[in-house]
Design an enzyme around this catalytic site. Sequence first.
Site, short mmCIF file in Angstrom:
data_model
loop_
_atom_site.label_atom_id
_atom_site.label_comp_id
_atom_site.label_asym_id
_atom_site.label_seq_id
_atom_site.Cartn_x
_atom_site.Cartn_y
_atom_site.Cartn_z
N TYR A 121 -5.68 15.48 15.25
CA TYR A 121 -5.68 14.16 15.91
C TYR A 121 -6.48 14.22 17.22
CZ TYR A 121 -3.65 9.71 17.57
OH TYR A 121 -3.46 8.42 18.01
N SER A 154 -7.46 6.95 22.04
CA SER A 154 -6.10 7.36 22.42
C SER A 154 -6.22 8.12 23.73
CB SER A 154 -5.54 8.30 21.35
OG SER A 154 -4.40 8.99 21.82
P1 NAD Z 1 0.39 2.21 12.34
O1 NAD Z 1 0.86 3.35 11.47
O2 NAD Z 1 1.34 1.15 12.76
O3 NAD Z 1 -0.87 1.50 11.67
C1 NAD Z 1 -1.89 2.26 11.05
C2 NAD Z 1 -2.70 1.33 10.18
O4 NAD Z 1 -3.72 2.12 9.54
C3 NAD Z 1 -1.89 0.68 9.05
O5 NAD Z 1 -2.36 -0.62 8.84
C4 NAD Z 1 -2.19 1.58 7.86
O6 NAD Z 1 -2.03 0.92 6.60
C5 NAD Z 1 -3.64 1.89 8.14
N1 NAD Z 1 -4.12 3.06 7.43
C6 NAD Z 1 -3.61 4.32 7.41
N2 NAD Z 1 -4.32 5.09 6.57
C7 NAD Z 1 -5.31 4.31 6.06
C8 NAD Z 1 -6.37 4.52 5.15
N3 NAD Z 1 -6.56 5.71 4.56
N4 NAD Z 1 -7.16 3.49 4.84
C9 NAD Z 1 -6.97 2.25 5.39
N5 NAD Z 1 -5.99 2.00 6.27
C10 NAD Z 1 -5.17 3.01 6.59
O7 NAD Z 1 -0.26 2.92 13.61
P2 NAD Z 1 -0.69 2.39 15.06
O8 NAD Z 1 0.17 3.09 16.03
O9 NAD Z 1 -0.82 0.92 15.11
O10 NAD Z 1 -2.12 3.08 15.15
C11 NAD Z 1 -3.33 2.38 15.09
C12 NAD Z 1 -4.39 3.17 15.83
O11 NAD Z 1 -3.99 3.33 17.19
C13 NAD Z 1 -4.61 4.59 15.28
O12 NAD Z 1 -5.99 4.90 15.30
C14 NAD Z 1 -3.86 5.45 16.27
O13 NAD Z 1 -4.36 6.76 16.32
C15 NAD Z 1 -4.11 4.69 17.55
N6 NAD Z 1 -3.18 4.98 18.64
C16 NAD Z 1 -1.84 4.75 18.48
C17 NAD Z 1 -1.00 5.06 19.54
C18 NAD Z 1 0.47 4.86 19.47
O14 NAD Z 1 1.17 5.36 20.35
N7 NAD Z 1 0.99 4.15 18.49
C19 NAD Z 1 -1.52 5.56 20.74
C20 NAD Z 1 -2.88 5.75 20.85
C21 NAD Z 1 -3.71 5.46 19.79
#
Ligand code: NAD
Length: 255
Positions: free
Chosen positions: A150, A137
């Site tokens: 985080y 991130s």
């Molecule tokens: P999201 O909430 O859409 O997806 C998260 C996924 O992780 C889902 O499939 C959920 O079921 C799974 N998950 C959560 N807890 C879990 C567990 N205990 N065991 C197994 N699976 C689990 O979120 P996203 O935005 O797609 O995030 C995905 C990654 O991207 C994360 O690591 C997040 O930190 C990172 N990220 C997101 C953003 C953003 O702005 N959305 C920015 C930078 C980084």
Amino acid sequence: MILEGKVALVTGSTSGIGLAIAKALAAEGAKLMINGFGDPTAIERECEELGALHDGADMSKPHEIERMMKRCADELGGPDILVNNAGIQHVSPVEGFPPDKWDAIIAINLSSAFHTTRLAVPAMKEKKWGRIINTASAHSLVASPFKSAYVAAKHGIAGFTKTVALETATSGVTVNCISPGYVWTPLVEKQIPDTMKARGMTREQVMNDVLLAGQPTKQFVTVEQVAALALFLCRDEAAAITGANLSMDGGWTAA
Ligand code: NAD
């Protein structure tokens, strides 16, 4: 198709960025194991569309991760491509940050990648080919208030990425992280109410003055853009990219 014969495991791929990465890898012929929580019917549909297996291992539990990794090896013969993507968020000032949320964020966003990686690396080294891609991130490079766990986890995964890249550098295995800015996914949507509360703001103020305030392009990153970069890292042309923290943040960390 460039990933024919490769097996990919994408954690947290029932939603958001992970789902988009799983789709991009499947479209290039990779055999997929997906992971994450969600509505069973939707997950079944996703498996059918991608020709994927789903494993519901909870990424906060090392023994479930071990079981999933064994299943991936036994049933698919992989992973050759490991995408550590599962993640959660919690927004709160540090003095009120619930310790159980701290532990869950460190376990899911950081330690799970250690467990999958330590179990995936031996076979990758043996095959002399592997790709490990960690979804970090912009918060692996800079901080924001109220996100102590985080930011700690994401800085941690950036360091972990570099270390494993050095350890595998001569093995045909590359290890990188992608650092998106704000991507419009359920994870971002869900933190709006807490940020409204923590900062005493309206929804619009959180969107414009917090989320996109630091993103000079004033656009959310898309999941397809992140997936396209992940796919590029799997190509042979990307063999020299290892130990990198690749920003995709609309200029956020340039400021
Ligand atoms: P999201 O909430 O859409 O997806 C998260 C996924 O992780 C889902 O499939 C959920 O079921 C799974 N998950 C959560 N807890 C879990 C567990 N205990 N065991 C197994 N699976 C689990 O979120 P996203 O935005 O797609 O995030 C995905 C990654 O991207 C994360 O690591 C997040 O930190 C990172 N990220 C997101 C953003 C953003 O702005 N959305 C920015 C930078 C980084």
